[in-house]
Design a protein around this motif. Structure first.
Motif, PDB file in Angstrom:
ATOM      1  N   ARG A 116     -16.779   7.412 -15.538  1.00 31.04           N
ATOM      2  CA  ARG A 116     -14.959   7.015 -15.272  1.00 31.04           C
ATOM      3  C   ARG A 116     -14.509   7.156 -13.873  1.00 31.04           C
ATOM      4  O   ARG A 116     -14.961   7.909 -13.114  1.00 31.04           O
ATOM      5  CB  ARG A 116     -14.310   8.317 -16.006  1.00 31.04           C
ATOM      6  N   PRO A 117     -13.475   6.193 -13.576  1.00 30.45           N
ATOM      7  CA  PRO A 117     -13.204   5.921 -12.192  1.00 30.45           C
ATOM      8  C   PRO A 117     -12.544   7.004 -11.742  1.00 30.45           C
ATOM      9  O   PRO A 117     -11.696   7.926 -12.473  1.00 30.45           O
ATOM     10  CB  PRO A 117     -12.022   4.806 -12.342  1.00 30.45           C
ATOM     11  N   ALA A 118     -12.625   7.386 -10.413  1.00 25.36           N
ATOM     12  CA  ALA A 118     -11.937   8.536  -9.854  1.00 25.36           C
ATOM     13  C   ALA A 118     -10.453   8.145  -9.727  1.00 25.36           C
ATOM     14  O   ALA A 118     -10.042   7.134  -9.617  1.00 25.36           O
ATOM     15  CB  ALA A 118     -12.769   8.901  -8.476  1.00 25.36           C
ATOM     16  N   ALA A 119      -9.756   9.342  -9.424  1.00 26.45           N
ATOM     17  CA  ALA A 119      -8.475   9.230  -9.122  1.00 26.45           C
ATOM     18  C   ALA A 119      -7.995   8.585  -7.905  1.00 26.45           C
ATOM     19  O   ALA A 119      -8.747   8.565  -6.964  1.00 26.45           O
ATOM     20  CB  ALA A 119      -7.798  10.557  -9.072  1.00 26.45           C
ATOM     21  N   SER A 120      -7.083   7.730  -7.806  1.00 26.00           N
ATOM     22  CA  SER A 120      -6.801   6.870  -6.702  1.00 26.00           C
ATOM     23  C   SER A 120      -5.295   7.326  -6.393  1.00 26.00           C
ATOM     24  O   SER A 120      -4.562   7.947  -6.879  1.00 26.00           O
ATOM     25  CB  SER A 120      -7.096   5.433  -7.182  1.00 26.00           C
ATOM     26  N   ASP A 121      -4.751   6.280  -5.640  1.00 26.69           N
ATOM     27  CA  ASP A 121      -3.520   6.414  -5.122  1.00 26.69           C
ATOM     28  C   ASP A 121      -2.441   6.248  -6.367  1.00 26.69           C
ATOM     29  O   ASP A 121      -2.591   5.524  -7.545  1.00 26.69           O
ATOM     30  CB  ASP A 121      -3.129   5.179  -4.181  1.00 26.69           C
ATOM     31  N   GLY A 122      -1.172   7.052  -6.320  1.00 27.72           N
ATOM     32  CA  GLY A 122      -0.270   6.847  -7.359  1.00 27.72           C
ATOM     33  C   GLY A 122      -0.540   7.166  -8.801  1.00 27.72           C
ATOM     34  O   GLY A 122      -1.679   7.918  -8.812  1.00 27.72           O
ATOM     35  N   GLN A 123      -0.098   6.839  -9.651  1.00 28.61           N
ATOM     36  CA  GLN A 123      -0.419   6.964 -11.014  1.00 28.61           C
ATOM     37  C   GLN A 123      -0.509   5.497 -12.000  1.00 28.61           C
ATOM     38  O   GLN A 123       0.403   4.641 -11.774  1.00 28.61           O
ATOM     39  CB  GLN A 123       1.004   7.573 -11.791  1.00 28.61           C
ATOM     40  N   ASN A 124      -1.318   5.640 -12.504  1.00 25.63           N
ATOM     41  CA  ASN A 124      -1.577   4.371 -13.439  1.00 25.63           C
ATOM     42  C   ASN A 124      -1.199   4.893 -15.069  1.00 25.63           C
ATOM     43  O   ASN A 124      -1.690   5.921 -15.671  1.00 25.63           O
ATOM     44  CB  ASN A 124      -2.836   4.097 -13.477  1.00 25.63           C
ATOM     45  N   TRP A 125      -0.535   3.970 -15.663  1.00 24.10           N
ATOM     46  CA  TRP A 125      -0.095   4.251 -17.218  1.00 24.10           C
ATOM     47  C   TRP A 125      -0.517   3.062 -17.985  1.00 24.10           C
ATOM     48  O   TRP A 125      -0.353   1.964 -17.495  1.00 24.10           O
ATOM     49  CB  TRP A 125       1.470   4.339 -17.177  1.00 24.10           C
ATOM     50  N   LEU A 161       0.919   0.097 -16.120  1.00 25.14           N
ATOM     51  CA  LEU A 161       1.757   0.306 -14.911  1.00 25.14           C
ATOM     52  C   LEU A 161       1.223   1.208 -14.064  1.00 25.14           C
ATOM     53  O   LEU A 161       0.854   2.200 -14.088  1.00 25.14           O
ATOM     54  CB  LEU A 161       2.786   1.086 -15.668  1.00 25.14           C
ATOM     55  N   HIS A 162       1.551   0.445 -12.473  1.00 23.51           N
ATOM     56  CA  HIS A 162       0.978   1.336 -11.248  1.00 23.51           C
ATOM     57  C   HIS A 162       2.538   1.744 -10.645  1.00 23.51           C
ATOM     58  O   HIS A 162       3.092   0.865 -10.249  1.00 23.51           O
ATOM     59  CB  HIS A 162       0.248   0.353 -10.625  1.00 23.51           C
ATOM     60  N   ILE A 163       2.342   2.952 -10.709  1.00 25.46           N
ATOM     61  CA  ILE A 163       3.508   3.660  -9.766  1.00 25.46           C
ATOM     62  C   ILE A 163       2.733   4.333  -8.485  1.00 25.46           C
ATOM     63  O   ILE A 163       2.240   5.370  -8.509  1.00 25.46           O
ATOM     64  CB  ILE A 163       4.308   4.781 -10.473  1.00 25.46           C
ATOM     65  N   PRO A 164       2.881   3.360  -7.376  1.00 17.81           N
ATOM     66  CA  PRO A 164       2.240   3.867  -6.220  1.00 17.81           C
ATOM     67  C   PRO A 164       3.086   4.922  -5.569  1.00 17.81           C
ATOM     68  O   PRO A 164       4.287   5.249  -5.944  1.00 17.81           O
ATOM     69  CB  PRO A 164       2.608   2.698  -5.266  1.00 17.81           C
ATOM     70  N   ARG A 368      -9.395  -8.013  -6.308  1.00 14.08           N
ATOM     71  CA  ARG A 368      -8.283  -7.989  -5.221  1.00 14.08           C
ATOM     72  C   ARG A 368      -6.906  -7.201  -5.723  1.00 14.08           C
ATOM     73  O   ARG A 368      -6.557  -6.245  -4.782  1.00 14.08           O
ATOM     74  CB  ARG A 368      -7.991  -9.412  -4.369  1.00 14.08           C
ATOM     75  N   MET A 369      -6.569  -7.648  -6.743  1.00 16.39           N
ATOM     76  CA  MET A 369      -5.511  -6.973  -7.364  1.00 16.39           C
ATOM     77  C   MET A 369      -5.749  -5.385  -7.402  1.00 16.39           C
ATOM     78  O   MET A 369      -4.816  -4.434  -6.963  1.00 16.39           O
ATOM     79  CB  MET A 369      -4.743  -7.621  -8.705  1.00 16.39           C
ATOM     80  N   PHE A 370      -6.857  -5.120  -8.355  1.00 18.69           N
ATOM     81  CA  PHE A 370      -6.806  -3.827  -8.918  1.00 18.69           C
ATOM     82  C   PHE A 370      -7.485  -2.977  -7.459  1.00 18.69           C
ATOM     83  O   PHE A 370      -7.071  -1.712  -7.348  1.00 18.69           O
ATOM     84  CB  PHE A 370      -7.940  -3.625  -9.689  1.00 18.69           C
ATOM     85  N   ASP A 371      -8.248  -3.247  -6.596  1.00 14.63           N
ATOM     86  CA  ASP A 371      -8.692  -2.568  -5.350  1.00 14.63           C
ATOM     87  C   ASP A 371      -7.280  -2.394  -4.577  1.00 14.63           C
ATOM     88  O   ASP A 371      -7.173  -1.225  -3.964  1.00 14.63           O
ATOM     89  CB  ASP A 371      -9.408  -3.663  -4.393  1.00 14.63           C
ATOM     90  N   ALA A 372      -6.266  -3.224  -4.477  1.00 13.77           N
ATOM     91  CA  ALA A 372      -5.115  -3.089  -3.593  1.00 13.77           C
ATOM     92  C   ALA A 372      -4.177  -1.766  -4.374  1.00 13.77           C
ATOM     93  O   ALA A 372      -3.696  -0.849  -3.691  1.00 13.77           O
ATOM     94  CB  ALA A 372      -4.121  -4.354  -3.587  1.00 13.77           C
ATOM     95  N   MET A 373      -4.269  -1.845  -5.784  1.00 10.03           N
ATOM     96  CA  MET A 373      -3.603  -0.746  -6.486  1.00 10.03           C
ATOM     97  C   MET A 373      -4.397   0.534  -6.156  1.00 10.03           C
ATOM     98  O   MET A 373      -3.570   1.490  -5.973  1.00 10.03           O
ATOM     99  CB  MET A 373      -3.636  -1.182  -7.822  1.00 10.03           C
ATOM    100  N   ASN A 375      -6.018   1.534  -3.477  1.00  7.45           N
ATOM    101  CA  ASN A 375      -6.229   2.029  -2.360  1.00  7.45           C
ATOM    102  C   ASN A 375      -4.620   2.175  -1.733  1.00  7.45           C
ATOM    103  O   ASN A 375      -4.386   2.364  -0.581  1.00  7.45           O
ATOM    104  CB  ASN A 375      -6.910   1.089  -1.291  1.00  7.45           C
ATOM    105  N   GLY A 376      -3.609   1.905  -2.595  1.00  8.77           N
ATOM    106  CA  GLY A 376      -2.279   2.097  -2.218  1.00  8.77           C
ATOM    107  C   GLY A 376      -1.881   1.105  -1.240  1.00  8.77           C
ATOM    108  O   GLY A 376      -0.796   1.341  -0.529  1.00  8.77           O
ATOM    109  N   GLN A 377      -2.217  -0.279  -1.346  1.00  4.34           N
ATOM    110  CA  GLN A 377      -1.895  -1.132  -0.578  1.00  4.34           C
ATOM    111  C   GLN A 377      -1.023  -2.231  -1.467  1.00  4.34           C
ATOM    112  O   GLN A 377      -1.082  -2.086  -2.618  1.00  4.34           O
ATOM    113  CB  GLN A 377      -3.095  -1.734   0.000  1.00  4.34           C
ATOM    114  N   PRO A 378      -0.199  -3.044  -0.838  1.00  5.00           N
ATOM    115  CA  PRO A 378       0.617  -4.038  -1.508  1.00  5.00           C
ATOM    116  C   PRO A 378      -0.215  -4.755  -2.205  1.00  5.00           C
ATOM    117  O   PRO A 378      -1.120  -5.509  -1.430  1.00  5.00           O
ATOM    118  CB  PRO A 378       1.527  -4.743  -0.518  1.00  5.00           C
ATOM    119  N   VAL A 379      -0.074  -5.650  -3.266  1.00  6.26           N
ATOM    120  CA  VAL A 379      -0.880  -6.351  -4.088  1.00  6.26           C
ATOM    121  C   VAL A 379      -0.492  -7.750  -3.285  1.00  6.26           C
ATOM    122  O   VAL A 379       0.738  -8.081  -2.996  1.00  6.26           O
ATOM    123  CB  VAL A 379      -0.511  -6.648  -5.483  1.00  6.26           C
ATOM    124  N   PRO A 380      -1.413  -8.788  -3.022  1.00  6.42           N
ATOM    125  CA  PRO A 380      -0.998  -9.988  -2.392  1.00  6.42           C
ATOM    126  C   PRO A 380      -0.015 -10.687  -3.297  1.00  6.42           C
ATOM    127  O   PRO A 380      -0.010 -10.741  -4.527  1.00  6.42           O
ATOM    128  CB  PRO A 380      -2.423 -10.631  -2.505  1.00  6.42           C
TER     129      PRO A 380
END
Length: 390
Positions: A116-125, A161-164, A368-373, A375-380
């Motif tokens: 299972r993926p580890a916890a990362s930036d923000g919240q994912n719903w 839904l990604h809440i950074p 690219r999209m999911f990696d930005a989410m 790592n707490g970076q803006p999605v291109p």
């Protein structure tokens, strides 16, 4: 006696020097005793060393004025009343919060598993809309064109839904026909995961496909959506063209209008009228969710206790969430969805396979999209396609 007379301080009627309470004529009048008591021994013409006529207002303020009808205006009483009102409001708010929190249906959706993926930036719903008819009568099923007596559950709406930790929320649609690996079942359409194993298997499938850990789950069925929309008094939408779809029971005229719960359900379900079918339906769903939650969190709704409670009660009683989700977190989601960035996961191709027509993700852009989410970076910006009603 003239205004300029020097006799203003004299007794009006000289009396014998031995009369009680008075000195010799022309002397200052006797002052009242230090201790309060009977007025005996004082001239009836004097009260407190002042002529009765001039002391009229003073006497009134000294008795009924301070102890009578204006006593309730004292600052201490006003503060006490305000404090009482605040306490009552807080108690009622607390009672309402715990009542609504108890109405949420909780399920064991999010479980740990190997890989299972580890916890990362923000919240994912993970947000789903299922075709559950729970709470609908046979008559309502016919009226809403949902089909009668259909068993099993499918999910035609899957969103992430990604809440950074900082910046705007991002709402990403994952098309139901996305061709993904379903644990234990192999490659298939994304919505098949819900049919095979409910929201628990769907959550595991989404986490594996995106590499993002899902922190919370929220799902709503047909009947729940209708109830929520009706509870807030309908949702205003601007439709660019006439929509007539018997398959979803939708019959709307072009223009801005307030959709009822039944009309809203038809609007978010219809896809046959669009050239891009499900991809346009997803945009409609995102626009509708924003409009619904904007109204639920508007001043007009929140400032009206009866309307606010009706909307919150309708929503709480219609949602299924994971066991770790509390009402205050759903409130955070509602405000986050007022002004989110919206998009669809990048699609590379459409194919017809043994499981039917599928959509294949553009894996490089999706990553690219999911990696930005993560790592707490803006999605291109090139990956943010936005939403527009079809």
């Amino acid at each position: 006696m003239s205004d300029g007379s020097n006799d203003w301080f004299r007794d009006p009627a000289p009396r014998a020097s031995g009369q009680a309470g008075y000195r010799s004529p022309g002397a200052w009048p006797e002052q009242p005793p230090v201790h309060a008591g009977s007025s005996a021994g004082r001239s009836p013409q004097y009260q407190g060393g002042r002529p009765r006529e001039s002391g009229r207002g003073y006497s009134g303020r000294g008795s009924s004025g301070r102890g009578g009808g204006r006593r309730w205006l004292r600052p201490r009483r006003i503060l006490a009343i305000i404090a009482l009102v605040v306490v009552v409001v807080l108690v009622l708010s607390g009672v309402m919060y715990f009542y609504l929190n108890s109405k949420l249906t909780r399920a064991n959706v999010l479980v740990d598993y190997a890989g299972r993926p580890a916890a990362s930036d923000g919240q994912n719903w993970l947000i789903t809309g299922s075709d559950s008819r729970q709470g609908l009568s046979r008559k309502q099923e016919r009226q809403l064109a949902t089909g009668v007596g259909i068993g099993g559950h499918r999910s035609d709406t899957v969103m992430l839904l990604h809440i950074p930790s900082s910046g705007p929320a991002l709402l990403v649609s994952l098309p139901r026909d996305s061709y993904v690996n379903i644990p234990g079942f192999g490659m298939n359409k994304l919505n098949a995961a819900y049919a095979f194993g409910g929201p628990k298997l769907l959550a595991k499938t989404v986490q594996n496909a995106t590499g993002l850990r899902v922190d919370h789950y929220m799902g709503i069925g047909f009947g729940g959506l209708v109830n929520v929309v009706d509870a807030v008094g309908g949702v205003r939408m601007c439709i660019p063209q006439n929509l007539d779809d018997p398959a979803s029971g939708l019959h709307l005229k072009k223009g801005c209008q307030t959709l009822t719960g039944a009309e809203a359900l038809g609007f978010v379900r219809t896809r046959h009228l669009f050239a891009t079918q499900d991809l346009q339906r997803e945009q409609n769903q995102r626009v509708f969710i924003k409009a619904l939650l904007t109204k639920m969190t508007s001043v007009g709704t929140l400032a009206n206790p009866f309307k606010a409670f009706s909307a919150a009660n309708g929503a709480a009683g219609s949602l299924t969430v994971d066991k770790g989700t509390q009402l205050y977190q759903l409130i955070q989601v509602a405000f986050a969805l007022r002004h989110p960035e919206t998009t669809t996961v990048p699609i590379g191709a459409s194919e017809t396979l043994a499981v039917g027509d599928v959509l294949v993700w553009n894996q490089a852009q999706a990553q690219r999209m999911f990696d930005a989410m993560k790592n707490g970076q803006p999605v291109p910006k090139s990956l943010i396609t936005g939403s527009k009603v079809g």
